[in-house]
Design an enzyme around this catalytic site. Structure first.
Site, PDB file in Angstrom:
ATOM      1  CG  LEU A  39      11.638  71.106  61.352  1.00 43.64           C
ATOM      2  CD1 LEU A  39      11.070  72.695  61.673  1.00 43.64           C
ATOM      3  CD2 LEU A  39      11.413  70.220  62.295  1.00 43.64           C
ATOM      4  CG  HIS A  40      10.013  65.533  57.198  1.00 48.28           C
ATOM      5  ND1 HIS A  40       8.937  65.252  57.823  1.00 48.28           N
ATOM      6  CD2 HIS A  40      10.778  65.004  57.904  1.00 48.28           C
ATOM      7  CE1 HIS A  40       9.081  64.146  58.734  1.00 48.28           C
ATOM      8  NE2 HIS A  40      10.339  63.991  58.792  1.00 48.28           N
ATOM      9  CD  GLU A  41       7.184  68.021  52.306  1.00 49.07           C
ATOM     10  OE1 GLU A  41       7.990  67.325  52.906  1.00 49.07           O
ATOM     11  OE2 GLU A  41       7.125  68.334  51.156  1.00 49.07           O
ATOM     12  N   GLY A  42       6.128  66.073  57.382  1.00 48.38           N
ATOM     13  CA  GLY A  42       5.436  65.304  58.392  1.00 48.38           C
ATOM     14  C   GLY A  42       5.621  66.138  59.814  1.00 48.38           C
ATOM     15  CG  HIS A  43       9.228  67.508  61.553  1.00 50.40           C
ATOM     16  ND1 HIS A  43       9.921  67.241  60.586  1.00 50.40           N
ATOM     17  CD2 HIS A  43       9.490  66.794  62.649  1.00 50.40           C
ATOM     18  CE1 HIS A  43      10.803  66.311  61.189  1.00 50.40           C
ATOM     19  NE2 HIS A  43      10.402  66.308  62.368  1.00 50.40           N
ATOM     20  CD  GLN A  67      16.191  61.064  70.548  1.00 47.41           C
ATOM     21  OE1 GLN A  67      15.530  61.501  71.550  1.00 47.41           O
ATOM     22  NE2 GLN A  67      15.242  60.626  69.724  1.00 47.41           N
ATOM     23  N   GLY A 154       4.021  62.259  65.728  1.00 44.81           N
ATOM     24  CA  GLY A 154       3.692  61.454  64.268  1.00 44.81           C
ATOM     25  C   GLY A 154       3.477  60.085  64.533  1.00 44.81           C
ATOM     26  CB  SER A 193      15.072  63.693  59.411  1.00 47.14           C
ATOM     27  OG  SER A 193      14.050  64.607  59.907  1.00 47.14           O
TER      28      SER A 193
END
Lengths: 289, 289
Positions: A39-43, A67, A154, A193
């Site tokens: 997880l990053h700031e987007g998540h 996927q 997102g 990621s």
């Protein structure tokens, strides 16, 4: 924070949370953020929005083998389970669902898949056959397990978002799809990621993707230059950087995702790009109309 | 009884029924019977079982164009909307959902379909390509609209039942699938809306399908004759009747629906038949192990 690895476990905890968070006669709203972890700031921005809008927030972390294509190495996909759990806890997530592949797909496999026609033919669908079937199938399954009122995605994965919106509409899933803006690094690189794969040199050049997109938007909107000509120049510009290989630079209709020759302020136009930087495939997009 | 033709309408009525039928803190159970109308005693048995097992009973009537092939005439499919509504009322149905094709699939069409691999390759799937995708897609959509706790299906459409069970399992739909025994006429013919197509002469001969199946079961179970030999004789016997044309006579594994040469009491064996009687395709099946 509750952490569950089984479908039965998360279901019974959601039943419990629903009963506990009831507001008089009203059912509490469940907000859901499906992720593949790392997880990053987007998540984080998705989780924060879900937290602000719902009584109950559930996050899932599941690296979905369906996927990944045969040439895409799922084992190389970056993981940080402890950091992810800590971040969810800090952001006030109520329950984290982290199933194994066997829990989701059984010992052998499942027979069922969900397919969205047409929208998967363009952009990433071209170079990643089967990818969006895998996405739709797992998202559909997660929706049935979590039964959220709203799910947060997102805009970076613009095609994924558009396909999930279509699936939810077509199958009348009782879920609101909330789309959240792209979060970028200070130098403009979209948070992903996959950025973890980049070498120091690649990382230094990667913002040129966003720079090129901004340049394209300016050429098309302000200078009113020909869309096709700008596209050709952008590919040339991107492939001028060492290690860059363009998968696509596409100007598409926001609804159908089909390529367009002219921007359209009514239906909306999206500029979407996928570029290999070394061995790492990065995607990004901006609205241009 | 509530009658709704729109998705929004049935949804708001279900919300109202849920609130009205609450038992203390417990949610009322919703039992759902999806049909294509022209209701007969087979459907009635499903509705009665749903009524006995649930606080709320919803029936849908929708002749789904997606499950008709290009050579199958949907406009010829029999309809009896007034009699259907009366029967539902008499059986204590709470709400009847009768959407139009446009309400379900929009002005153009939907992009999404749900597909179940392997199980559709045998029996009816062979002669009706795309049929089960149409079934799975519409059942999936109806499930999302009605959000039932249990859904009731007849064993007459054995392959449909098996495929829906697999879909619900694979996609973790939070729904119990209840299978109900075949209801037959006094002479053994399985009840079917399609029986209405039969001429007087065809109707008189149609019970020979069930008679032949009983004869096969006896040959295989009591006489212990070779499965393949009995099958060949059964086809010969059926095609001896004027106007009969066998689509398939199959002895299959109950789980995989793949043809078997020997009966198996552990995994279970199903005898399934599809025969054209004149222009009308009739199906029937019995458990033989």
């Amino acid at each position: 924070m509750i952490v569950c690895t089984t479908i039965d476990g998360i279901r019974s905890n959601i039943r419990w949370l629903r009963a506990e968070r009831k507001i008089g006669e009203l059912s509490p709203r469940i907000g859901f953020v499906p992720t593949m972890g790392f997880l990053h700031e987007g998540h984080a921005s998705l989780i924060q929005k879900a937290r602000a809008e719902n009584e109950i927030v559930i996050v899932s972390i599941f690296i979905n083998p369906k996927q990944f294509g045969p040439n895409e190495d799922i084992n190389r996909y970056p993981r940080s389970p402890q950091e992810d759990q800590l971040l969810c806890e800090q952001l006030g997530v109520d329950a984290l669902f982290t199933p194994s592949v066997e829990e989701m797909y059984g010992k052998s496999d499942i027979y069922t898949h969900v397919h969205v026609d047409l929208l998967g033919n363009f952009l990433c669908g071209k170079s990643r056959p089967g990818h969006f079937d895998g996405v739709c199938t797992v998202v559909s399954k997660l929706f049935h397990i979590i039964t959220p009122d709203a799910a947060y995605f997102g805009q970076k994965d613009a095609q994924q978002l558009r396909i999930i919106e279509q699936m939810v509409h077509d199958l009348s899933m009782p879920i609101e799809i909330v789309s959240c803006p792209i979060v970028r690094e200070a130098d403009g690189l979209a948070k992903s990621s996959r950025n973890a794969y980049l070498s120091k040199e690649e990382r230094a050049l990667a913002p040129e993707i966003f720079n090129t997109m901004k340049w394209m938007k300016q050429q098309i909107i302000l200078e009113e230059n020909d869309v096709r000509q700008v596209r050709v120049e952008a590919i040339h510009r991107l492939e001028g950087y060492p290690g860059f290989k363009v998968d696509y630079v596409s100007i598409v209709d926001k609804k159908t995702l089909a390529p367009v020759d002219h921007i359209d302020h009514v239906s909306g136009t999206l500029l979407a790009v996928a570029v290999y930087v070394g061995n790492t495939r990065l995607i990004d997009n901006i609205n241009i109309a």
